[in-house]
Write a protein that holds these residues in place. Structure first.
Motif, PDB file in Angstrom:
ATOM      1  N   ALA A 171       0.817  -1.218   0.000  1.00 12.32           N
ATOM      2  CA  ALA A 171       0.000   0.000   0.000  1.00 12.32           C
ATOM      3  C   ALA A 171       0.847   1.263   0.000  1.00 12.32           C
ATOM      4  CB  ALA A 171      -0.935  -0.001   1.205  1.00 12.32           C
ATOM      5  N   THR A 172       1.994   1.220   0.695  1.00 12.88           N
ATOM      6  CA  THR A 172       2.846   2.408   0.822  1.00 12.88           C
ATOM      7  C   THR A 172       3.969   2.443  -0.213  1.00 12.88           C
ATOM      8  OG1 THR A 172       4.315   1.332   2.426  1.00 12.88           O
ATOM      9  CG2 THR A 172       2.409   2.531   3.310  1.00 12.88           C
ATOM     10  N   CYS A 173       3.891   1.548  -1.203  1.00 16.98           N
ATOM     11  CA  CYS A 173       4.887   1.526  -2.282  1.00 16.98           C
ATOM     12  C   CYS A 173       6.311   1.347  -1.749  1.00 16.98           C
ATOM     13  CB  CYS A 173       4.799   2.796  -3.126  1.00 16.98           C
ATOM     14  SG  CYS A 173       3.178   3.085  -3.869  1.00 16.98           S
ATOM     15  N   SER A 209      -0.175   3.740   8.262  1.00 18.53           N
ATOM     16  CA  SER A 209      -1.558   3.548   7.824  1.00 18.53           C
ATOM     17  C   SER A 209      -2.404   4.782   8.099  1.00 18.53           C
ATOM     18  CB  SER A 209      -2.176   2.327   8.513  1.00 18.53           C
ATOM     19  OG  SER A 209      -2.350   2.559   9.892  1.00 18.53           O
ATOM     20  N   TYR A 212       0.623   8.146   6.208  1.00 15.30           N
ATOM     21  CA  TYR A 212       1.216   7.966   4.886  1.00 15.30           C
ATOM     22  C   TYR A 212       0.668   6.681   4.249  1.00 15.30           C
ATOM     23  CZ  TYR A 212       4.429  11.654   6.280  1.00 15.30           C
ATOM     24  OH  TYR A 212       4.963  12.865   6.692  1.00 15.30           O
ATOM     25  N   ASP A 214      -0.619   5.975   1.456  1.00 13.88           N
ATOM     26  CA  ASP A 214      -0.310   5.755   0.042  1.00 13.88           C
ATOM     27  C   ASP A 214       1.179   5.826  -0.244  1.00 13.88           C
ATOM     28  OD1 ASP A 214      -3.079   5.561  -0.554  1.00 13.88           O
ATOM     29  OD2 ASP A 214      -3.222   7.756  -0.564  1.00 13.88           O
ATOM     30  N   GLY A 217       5.137   9.645  -1.579  1.00 19.86           N
ATOM     31  CA  GLY A 217       4.742  10.759  -2.435  1.00 19.86           C
ATOM     32  C   GLY A 217       5.862  11.768  -2.567  1.00 19.86           C
TER      33      GLY A 217
END
Length: 304
Positions: A171-173, A209, A212, A214, A217
């Motif tokens: 989810a957080t790449c 969660s 951050y 995603d 960024g």
């Protein structure tokens, strides 16, 4: 400064030779047990890797307390044998596994059995192996021995923890893994601190969660690390609190230096937190675009 954090992550990532050393050590230990408990050629599915070597959050330099966590799936008959003991069959099981490994690894520094595991210590600069004998159940969980307090069996579910990490990291790449590795280096650089890998990972996943979800960024690593220490300063207590607040103060100073274009001084603060694997900047640039200003007392949404 982000390029220095990227280089830092590269500096603490295991080399291919270290990865191979880890694999060689835990495979050798599991093969030795397989030969004692099963017939035919070695079946790799009889082992389950968990912990930092499964999540690839292990770091260098290697320290004495860095072990490869591996579970060895024992046969039902072996569990039945020691479950029938009237007194601490769990300790007896650990000692049997220890004795088998001692016959193979006669030149190994030490092989110890206590609690739930058998620890195989190899020479300095090589990976130790912390082995957990376990009976796999139909639902994918395991029964493991615990020799403390007279001995008893526990249910262990490492797959749940691994899946939680994988979901967060996806989810957080990849930010979950990056932050986990950096904070593990901070822990290693803070020898007297007691902050278990399990608790630290839970805190990292909870933090990301919320703030951050995603990934990174356009936010700098320095801001994310500062935010983590700031977030934790309101959630920890006891002995850990002083270590968190010390790191928070240094991270705040690093951000202030960075905002003023004093990257040399900023890097020195990060080195105090993470150790000398963090790249030092020897000279401040003449012309450098300042990072996004960080308020000395930023808004903390988690206090609302």
């Amino acid at each position: 400064m982000d390029s220095n954090f990227t280089k830092f992550i590269e500096n603490i990532t295991l080399t291919s030779l270290q990865d191979e050393d880890a694999k060689q050590k835990y495979t050798g230990v599991c093969k030795t047990l397989y030969e004692s408990y099963y017939n035919g050629e070695y079946d790799d599915s009889k082992k389950y890797l968990f912990g930092s070597y499964k999540t690839k959050t292990n770091v260098r330099p290697l320290t004495e307390d860095q072990d490869v966590d591996v579970l060895f799936k024992i046969p039902q008959a072996l569990y039945d044998k020691y479950n029938a003991y009237k007194s601490n069959g769990q300790e007896a099981l650990l000692q049997e596994v220890r004795n088998i490994l001692e016959e193979k690894y006669t030149t190994t520094d030490k092989i110890k059995a206590w609690g739930k595991v058998v620890l195989v210590n190899f020479s300095k600069g090589h990976h130790n192996v912390e082995l957990l004998p376990a009976l796999e159940l139909e639902d994918g969980t395991f029964i493991i021995p615990n020799s403390e307090n007279g001995g008893y069996w526990e249910i262990f579910d490492p797959r749940k923890e691994i899946d939680r990490f994988k979901n967060s990291n996806l989810a957080t790449c990849g930010l979950t893994r990056d932050v986990a590795k950096m904070l593990k280096s901070w822990s290693h650089n803070t020898n007297s601190m007691s902050y278990s890998s399990h608790n630290r990972m839970n805190d990292i996943i909870a933090f990301l969660s919320e703030y951050y979800p995603d990934g990174k960024g356009n936010t700098s690593y320095s801001k994310i690390i500062f935010d983590y220490f700031d977030y934790m300063s309101y959630r920890c207590n006891g002995g850990l609190s002083s270590y968190i607040n010390t790191a928070l103060g240094r991270a705040r100073k690093a951000l202030e230096y960075e905002d003023n274009g004093q990257l040399k001084e900023a890097s020195e603060e990060w080195i105090k937190i993470f150790g000398d694997k963090f790249p030092k900047i020897n000279e401040n640039p003449v012309n450098e675009n300042k990072s996004e200003m960080i308020q000395p007392n930023p808004i903390r949404p988690w206090l609302r």
